[in-house]
Each structure stands twice: as structure tokens, then as C-alpha cells.
Design a protein around this motif. Structure first.
Motif, mmCIF file in Angstrom:
data_model
loop_
_atom_site.group_PDB
_atom_site.id
_atom_site.type_symbol
_atom_site.label_atom_id
_atom_site.label_comp_id
_atom_site.label_asym_id
_atom_site.label_seq_id
_atom_site.Cartn_x
_atom_site.Cartn_y
_atom_site.Cartn_z
ATOM 1 N N GLU A 25 0.839 -1.199 0.000
ATOM 2 C CA GLU A 25 0.000 0.000 0.000
ATOM 3 C C GLU A 25 0.873 1.248 0.000
ATOM 4 O O GLU A 25 1.864 1.329 0.728
ATOM 5 N N VAL A 26 0.490 2.210 -0.844
ATOM 6 C CA VAL A 26 1.171 3.498 -0.909
ATOM 7 C C VAL A 26 0.125 4.571 -0.628
ATOM 8 O O VAL A 26 -0.918 4.624 -1.290
ATOM 9 N N PHE A 27 0.397 5.419 0.348
ATOM 10 C CA PHE A 27 -0.533 6.483 0.729
ATOM 11 C C PHE A 27 -0.159 7.724 -0.062
ATOM 12 O O PHE A 27 0.938 8.268 0.087
ATOM 13 N N VAL A 28 -1.077 8.175 -0.907
ATOM 14 C CA VAL A 28 -0.766 9.178 -1.923
ATOM 15 C C VAL A 28 -1.655 10.402 -1.768
ATOM 16 O O VAL A 28 -2.872 10.294 -1.595
ATOM 17 N N ALA A 59 4.013 10.520 -2.498
ATOM 18 C CA ALA A 59 3.907 9.280 -1.735
ATOM 19 C C ALA A 59 4.348 9.524 -0.296
ATOM 20 O O ALA A 59 5.405 10.118 -0.056
ATOM 21 N N MET A 60 3.564 9.056 0.659
ATOM 22 C CA MET A 60 3.903 9.228 2.073
ATOM 23 C C MET A 60 5.162 8.450 2.404
ATOM 24 O O MET A 60 5.308 7.290 2.032
ATOM 25 N N LYS A 61 6.090 9.094 3.119
ATOM 26 C CA LYS A 61 7.309 8.406 3.555
ATOM 27 C C LYS A 61 7.260 8.085 5.042
ATOM 28 O O LYS A 61 7.923 7.161 5.502
ATOM 29 N N SER A 95 4.391 13.180 6.248
ATOM 30 C CA SER A 95 5.264 13.744 5.212
ATOM 31 C C SER A 95 5.235 12.905 3.941
ATOM 32 O O SER A 95 5.223 11.670 3.994
ATOM 33 N N TYR A 96 5.259 13.595 2.790
ATOM 34 C CA TYR A 96 5.167 12.967 1.479
ATOM 35 C C TYR A 96 6.237 13.556 0.560
ATOM 36 O O TYR A 96 6.563 14.741 0.641
ATOM 37 N N ASP A 97 6.757 12.721 -0.378
ATOM 38 C CA ASP A 97 7.686 13.173 -1.403
ATOM 39 C C ASP A 97 7.037 12.999 -2.783
ATOM 40 O O ASP A 97 6.376 11.993 -3.041
ATOM 41 N N ARG A 98 7.281 13.965 -3.655
ATOM 42 C CA ARG A 98 6.744 13.888 -5.018
ATOM 43 C C ARG A 98 7.400 12.750 -5.782
ATOM 44 O O ARG A 98 8.613 12.539 -5.694
ATOM 45 N N TYR A 99 6.572 11.994 -6.534
ATOM 46 C CA TYR A 99 7.131 10.927 -7.361
ATOM 47 C C TYR A 99 6.723 11.037 -8.823
ATOM 48 O O TYR A 99 7.337 10.387 -9.688
#
Length: 275
Positions: A194-197, A206-208, A268-272
Motif C-alpha cells: 500500500e502506498v498512501f498518496v 507518496a507518504m514516507k 510527510s510525502y515526497d513527489r514521485y
């Protein structure tokens, strides 16, 4: 905001298409499986980490050292409670929502952790590593504002020191921050996980890691998956999704810069990817 780099590198930018996954095997009686079972890979998903923020002077600037626990320890509650709040701002505890996180060299090859880079920041008694140093403002500007000469942190009025320190954790929700990391980082979400977006209508993030700093119930991924029903300040046109991918999703800096956002809960999330 400017961040002092410790290593230059070329970045990798990957785009994957979401895939709805199903489970189960279809077949008839007596059928056999010719393929080897899938490889089981270790994952750091759910690991507990934290960061500590410390004011310092760097040349002609007031700066912020960012200390990270990495995989060195899980920042025990008793240890966090004993951290001097007049010296460090505490970011955490946090829990990883990625399966792998590692650093790479200029050619994109994974590198081992340098034990000599570990330090025990003053008064902490636990190893940490210096993940970044953020230059906050020129000392000349601060001296003009306060009407004092600043040759050491002792010259900074205590109330100003505490206000700046506390302000490091007051991240504006959903603001896009460009970060040049001290360590070249790859974050991997395994295929099928699962990826929290967060999707702003143009780019996906995508949540890190997630945190219970705002919502005490956010200590596991079951709770995180229900965030879609909790957001009250999600900008118009944005949406929160729980996705899975048929291949590993690798999140990396683009041209040396990570685009990072935090939601209203401090996750926190990083752009992918972007359209």
C-alpha cells in the motif's frame, strides 16, 4: 531556505501507473506451479524513527542542524521525554511508510553507512547522524532586527532562540517545500504494498512517514488508510488515495531536489510523478 549539500549526484525520476491488485490462484485440480515462489524482501515499513533540530551558527548564517535516528534506535518515549526542549526541537516519533530507504553515490549505486559519521549530540546519550543543515538567515539580518551582535548562540536572547526553535516544527500544511538533502536518498515501496498518496491534480506525492503528533491514533497503517475520512483542510482539487503498483515505486530527488509536503496531521510525502 537553503540547505548545505554534502554530496552532489544525478537523480533518477521514475513514473509508474497504479494497478488494482487481486489475490488468489485460479486453476484446476492437480495443477502444479512451475515458477519459484516470489522473493521475500526485508522491509523497514513501520519502523519508528525521529529527528531532532538544533540551532547553530554556520559562517555568517544562523543555521539548523537536523539530527536523524535512522535505523540506530527507535527513539524510546522515555528518551524523547528527557530531551532538553531548550536545545532541541523534537520531530517525532514517526513511523516509516516505505519498504526500503537507502543512500546512493553519484552513480546511483547504494552505499553503506559510514559509522564515522555518527555522533552523539550534546546531552542526548544516543547516536544520531547529521542528515542536513538548513541555513535560516544571515546573521547580519538577525543582528539588525534584534540590535545585538551575535558571535555565539549565547548572544541570542533566550526567547528568540526558543521561538525560532519551536517554529521549525510549525510546517504549513500542504505547502510544497524544495529540499536539497544532505544524503542522496532512494525510497522504495515494494510492488503490491500500500502506498498512501496525495494528488494535487497535477503531481502525486507518496507518504514516507506518518506521525501521531497531531492525531494520537496514527500509530499504524490501518489508521493511516482511514485518513481520507479525517481531512478537514485538504485543498480544493486534492485527494488522498491508497494505491498499489505492479512494480516497485522508487521515489527519488529530481535534479538534486526533493519536493516535500506535509498534511494537516504532520505526515510527510515526497513527489514521485507529475502530469
Amino acid at each position: 531556505m537553503q540547505i548545505a549539500l554534502r554530496r552532489s549526484f544525478r537523480s533518477l525520476h521514475l513514473l509508474f501507473v497504479p494497478l488494482a491488485l487481486s489475490s488468489g490462484l485460479a486453476g484446476c485440480e492437480g495443477s502444479t506451479l512451475d515458477e519459484d515462489p516470489p522473493e521475500v524482501r526485508e522491509s523497514v515499513r513501520g519502523a519508528r524513527v525521529c529527528e531532532l533540530f538544533e540551532l547553530t551558527l554556520e559562517g555568517e548564517h544562523l543555521a539548523m542542524d537536523v539530527w536523524n535516528s535512522g535505523d540506530l534506535h527507535d527513539c524510546p518515549d522515555a528518551w524523547l521525554a528527557a530531551v532538553d526542549p531548550q536545545r532541541y526541537a523534537v520531530g517525532g516519533p514517526r513511523w516509516r511508510s516505505v519498504d526500503e530507504q537507502y543512500t546512493v553515490d553519484a552513480d546511483g549505486e547504494p552505499v553503506g553507512f559510514d559509522a564515522e559519521a555518527l555522533e552523539v549530540p550534546a546531552g542526548l546519550g544516543q547516536d544520531m547522524f547529521l542528515a542536513a543543515q538548513v541555513l535560516l538567515m544571515p546573521l547580519a539580518v538577525l543582528e539588525h532586527m534584534l540590535g545585538v551582535d551575535i558571535e555565539s548562540l549565547d548572544d541570542l536572547p533566550p526567547m528568540v532562540h526558543q521561538t525560532i526553535l519551536d517554529g521549525t516544527l510549525a510546517t504549513e500544511g500542504y505547502a510544497i517545500n524544495e529540499v536539497e538533502r544532505a544524503l542522496t536518498t532512494r525510497m522504495v515501496h515494494h510492488a503490491g504494498s500500500e502506498v498512501f498518496v496525495l494528488d494535487d491534480g497535477e503531481c502525486r506525492y507518496a507518504m514516507k512517514y506518518y506521525t501521531n503528533i497531531v492525531d494520537p491514533t496514527l500509530t499504524n497503517e490501518d489508521a493511516v488508510a482511514e485518513l481520507g475520512d479525517k481531512f478537514e483542510h485538504l485543498p480544493q482539487g486534492w485527494r488522498f488515495e491508497v494505491l498499489s503498483f505492479e512494480e516497485d515505486l522508487v521515489v527519488a530527488e529530481l535534479d538534486g531536489v526533493a519536493h516535500v509536503i506535509a498534511d494537516e496531521f504532520g505526515n510527510s510525502y515526497d513527489r514521485y510523478a507529475c502530469d
